[in-house]
Design a protein around this motif. Structure first.
Motif, PDB file in Angstrom:
ATOM      1  N   GLN A 114     -15.148   5.649   8.422  1.00 54.43           N
ATOM      2  CA  GLN A 114     -14.629   7.008   8.252  1.00 54.43           C
ATOM      3  C   GLN A 114     -13.621   7.087   7.107  1.00 54.43           C
ATOM      4  N   ALA A 115     -12.716   6.120   7.067  1.00 51.05           N
ATOM      5  CA  ALA A 115     -11.681   6.145   6.026  1.00 51.05           C
ATOM      6  C   ALA A 115     -12.287   6.002   4.635  1.00 51.05           C
ATOM      7  N   LEU A 116     -13.254   5.099   4.486  1.00 52.77           N
ATOM      8  CA  LEU A 116     -13.884   4.925   3.174  1.00 52.77           C
ATOM      9  C   LEU A 116     -14.619   6.192   2.728  1.00 52.77           C
ATOM     10  N   ALA A 117     -15.125   6.943   3.680  1.00 51.65           N
ATOM     11  CA  ALA A 117     -15.871   8.157   3.353  1.00 51.65           C
ATOM     12  C   ALA A 117     -14.976   9.359   3.072  1.00 51.65           C
ATOM     13  N   THR A 118     -13.765   9.365   3.631  1.00 48.10           N
ATOM     14  CA  THR A 118     -12.959  10.584   3.561  1.00 48.10           C
ATOM     15  C   THR A 118     -11.591  10.440   2.899  1.00 48.10           C
ATOM     16  N   HIS A 119     -11.039   9.253   2.846  1.00 51.84           N
ATOM     17  CA  HIS A 119      -9.667   9.096   2.342  1.00 51.84           C
ATOM     18  C   HIS A 119      -9.666   9.005   0.821  1.00 51.84           C
ATOM     19  N   ASP A 120      -8.774   9.761   0.200  1.00 50.91           N
ATOM     20  CA  ASP A 120      -8.736   9.786  -1.263  1.00 50.91           C
ATOM     21  C   ASP A 120      -7.444   9.207  -1.820  1.00 50.91           C
ATOM     22  N   GLY A 121      -6.938   8.178  -1.174  1.00 51.86           N
ATOM     23  CA  GLY A 121      -5.706   7.551  -1.638  1.00 51.86           C
ATOM     24  C   GLY A 121      -5.808   6.042  -1.587  1.00 51.86           C
ATOM     25  N   VAL A 122      -4.713   5.415  -1.186  1.00 51.24           N
ATOM     26  CA  VAL A 122      -4.663   3.965  -1.023  1.00 51.24           C
ATOM     27  C   VAL A 122      -4.997   3.659   0.430  1.00 51.24           C
ATOM     28  N   LEU A 123      -5.947   2.765   0.626  1.00 48.42           N
ATOM     29  CA  LEU A 123      -6.410   2.411   1.965  1.00 48.42           C
ATOM     30  C   LEU A 123      -6.188   0.932   2.220  1.00 48.42           C
ATOM     31  N   SER A 124      -5.527   0.625   3.321  1.00 44.66           N
ATOM     32  CA  SER A 124      -5.288  -0.757   3.722  1.00 44.66           C
ATOM     33  C   SER A 124      -6.194  -1.083   4.902  1.00 44.66           C
TER      34      SER A 124
ATOM     35  N   GLY B 221       0.810  -1.217   0.000  1.00 39.42           N
ATOM     36  CA  GLY B 221       0.000   0.000   0.000  1.00 39.42           C
ATOM     37  C   GLY B 221       0.838   1.258   0.000  1.00 39.42           C
ATOM     38  N   ARG B 222       1.884   1.279   0.805  1.00 38.10           N
ATOM     39  CA  ARG B 222       2.767   2.454   0.854  1.00 38.10           C
ATOM     40  C   ARG B 222       3.456   2.672  -0.494  1.00 38.10           C
ATOM     41  N   ILE B 223       3.946   1.595  -1.095  1.00 44.49           N
ATOM     42  CA  ILE B 223       4.628   1.683  -2.387  1.00 44.49           C
ATOM     43  C   ILE B 223       3.651   2.157  -3.463  1.00 44.49           C
ATOM     44  N   LEU B 224       2.467   1.559  -3.468  1.00 40.89           N
ATOM     45  CA  LEU B 224       1.452   1.916  -4.463  1.00 40.89           C
ATOM     46  C   LEU B 224       1.036   3.373  -4.330  1.00 40.89           C
ATOM     47  N   ALA B 225       0.810   3.825  -3.107  1.00 42.44           N
ATOM     48  CA  ALA B 225       0.419   5.225  -2.888  1.00 42.44           C
ATOM     49  C   ALA B 225       1.494   6.168  -3.407  1.00 42.44           C
ATOM     50  N   ASP B 226       2.753   5.824  -3.143  1.00 44.91           N
ATOM     51  CA  ASP B 226       3.859   6.646  -3.620  1.00 44.91           C
ATOM     52  C   ASP B 226       3.871   6.694  -5.150  1.00 44.91           C
ATOM     53  N   ARG B 227       3.674   5.545  -5.778  1.00 50.65           N
ATOM     54  CA  ARG B 227       3.653   5.483  -7.245  1.00 50.65           C
ATOM     55  C   ARG B 227       2.527   6.308  -7.841  1.00 50.65           C
ATOM     56  N   LEU B 228       1.373   6.253  -7.175  1.00 47.20           N
ATOM     57  CA  LEU B 228       0.193   6.953  -7.695  1.00 47.20           C
ATOM     58  C   LEU B 228       0.152   8.419  -7.277  1.00 47.20           C
ATOM     59  N   GLY B 229       1.052   8.796  -6.372  1.00 45.46           N
ATOM     60  CA  GLY B 229       1.091  10.183  -5.904  1.00 45.46           C
ATOM     61  C   GLY B 229      -0.099  10.547  -5.031  1.00 45.46           C
ATOM     62  N   VAL B 230      -0.571   9.577  -4.246  1.00 45.42           N
ATOM     63  CA  VAL B 230      -1.713   9.793  -3.356  1.00 45.42           C
ATOM     64  C   VAL B 230      -1.308   9.374  -1.941  1.00 45.42           C
ATOM     65  N   PRO B 231      -2.071   9.807  -0.932  1.00 41.55           N
ATOM     66  CA  PRO B 231      -1.740   9.413   0.431  1.00 41.55           C
ATOM     67  C   PRO B 231      -2.075   7.950   0.717  1.00 41.55           C
ATOM     68  N   PHE B 232      -1.404   7.405   1.721  1.00 42.28           N
ATOM     69  CA  PHE B 232      -1.646   6.039   2.192  1.00 42.28           C
ATOM     70  C   PHE B 232      -2.262   6.109   3.579  1.00 42.28           C
ATOM     71  N   ARG B 233      -3.177   5.198   3.846  1.00 41.80           N
ATOM     72  CA  ARG B 233      -3.800   5.131   5.171  1.00 41.80           C
ATOM     73  C   ARG B 233      -4.048   3.672   5.533  1.00 41.80           C
ATOM     74  N   ASP B 234      -3.801   3.340   6.789  1.00 46.44           N
ATOM     75  CA  ASP B 234      -3.982   1.983   7.300  1.00 46.44           C
ATOM     76  C   ASP B 234      -4.988   2.067   8.448  1.00 46.44           C
TER      77      ASP B 234
END
Length: 165
Positions: free
Chosen positions: A67-77, A19-32
């Protein structure tokens, strides 16, 4: 809003690492969501299980995922067991979900049998096998994309997901 992608899978599948690698590649935030639960509770997941019980952990987890599904706009684990909550399953229908599939031997190597994973305390290998078998049909049903992770570098897994997206 909503996540670019939601990663699901059992312990040891690589959700956080990939997830961290993918978020970095896509230029989006990561959240766990496990980290979100720990932040709310003020203690590690293992302590929540021991001190407050699995039911309390699952309540905190369900709210963190909602909450994360409603607000996070990146990669979510998501934590491995988050998909057991039926309202969470319904929420995931509106998101792109990637199931990181891992075999038992690889999961055992990655998780380690002496870790602080509360559901794996007694006979960890057997518990992990049981957990994986019980959850596999749910992971498979929820997934838009399934990626096998056995014997693969996390960078390679992230590349496959990025290409599929």
């Amino acid at each position: 809003m909503g996540s670019v992608v939601v990663l699901i899978g059992p312990p040891g599948a690589g959700k956080t690492t990939v997830g961290r690698i993918l978020a970095d590649r896509l230029g989006v935030p990561f959240r766990d969501t496990d980290a979100d639960v720990e932040a709310v509770a003020g203690k590690p997941v293992s302590d929540i299980f021991i001190e407050d019980g699995e039911a309390r952990f699952r309540e905190l987890e369900a709210e963190a995922v909602r909450q994360a599904l409603a607000t996070h706009d990146g990669v979510l684990s998501l934590g491995g067991g988050a998909i057991l909550h039926e309202p969470t399953q319904r929420l995931l229908e509106d998101h792109r979900v990637v199931y990181l599939e891992v075999g038992l031997d690889q999961a055992v190597k990655r998780v380690g049998l002496a870790t602080a994973r509360p559901l794996l305390v007694l006979n960890p290998r057997s518990q992990l096998r049981k957990l994986m078998e019980e959850r596999r049909p749910i992971y498979e049903r929820l997934a838009d994309i399934t990626v096998k992770t056995d014997g693969r570098d996390p960078e390679d897994v992230a590349s496959e997901i990025a290409a599929a997206l």
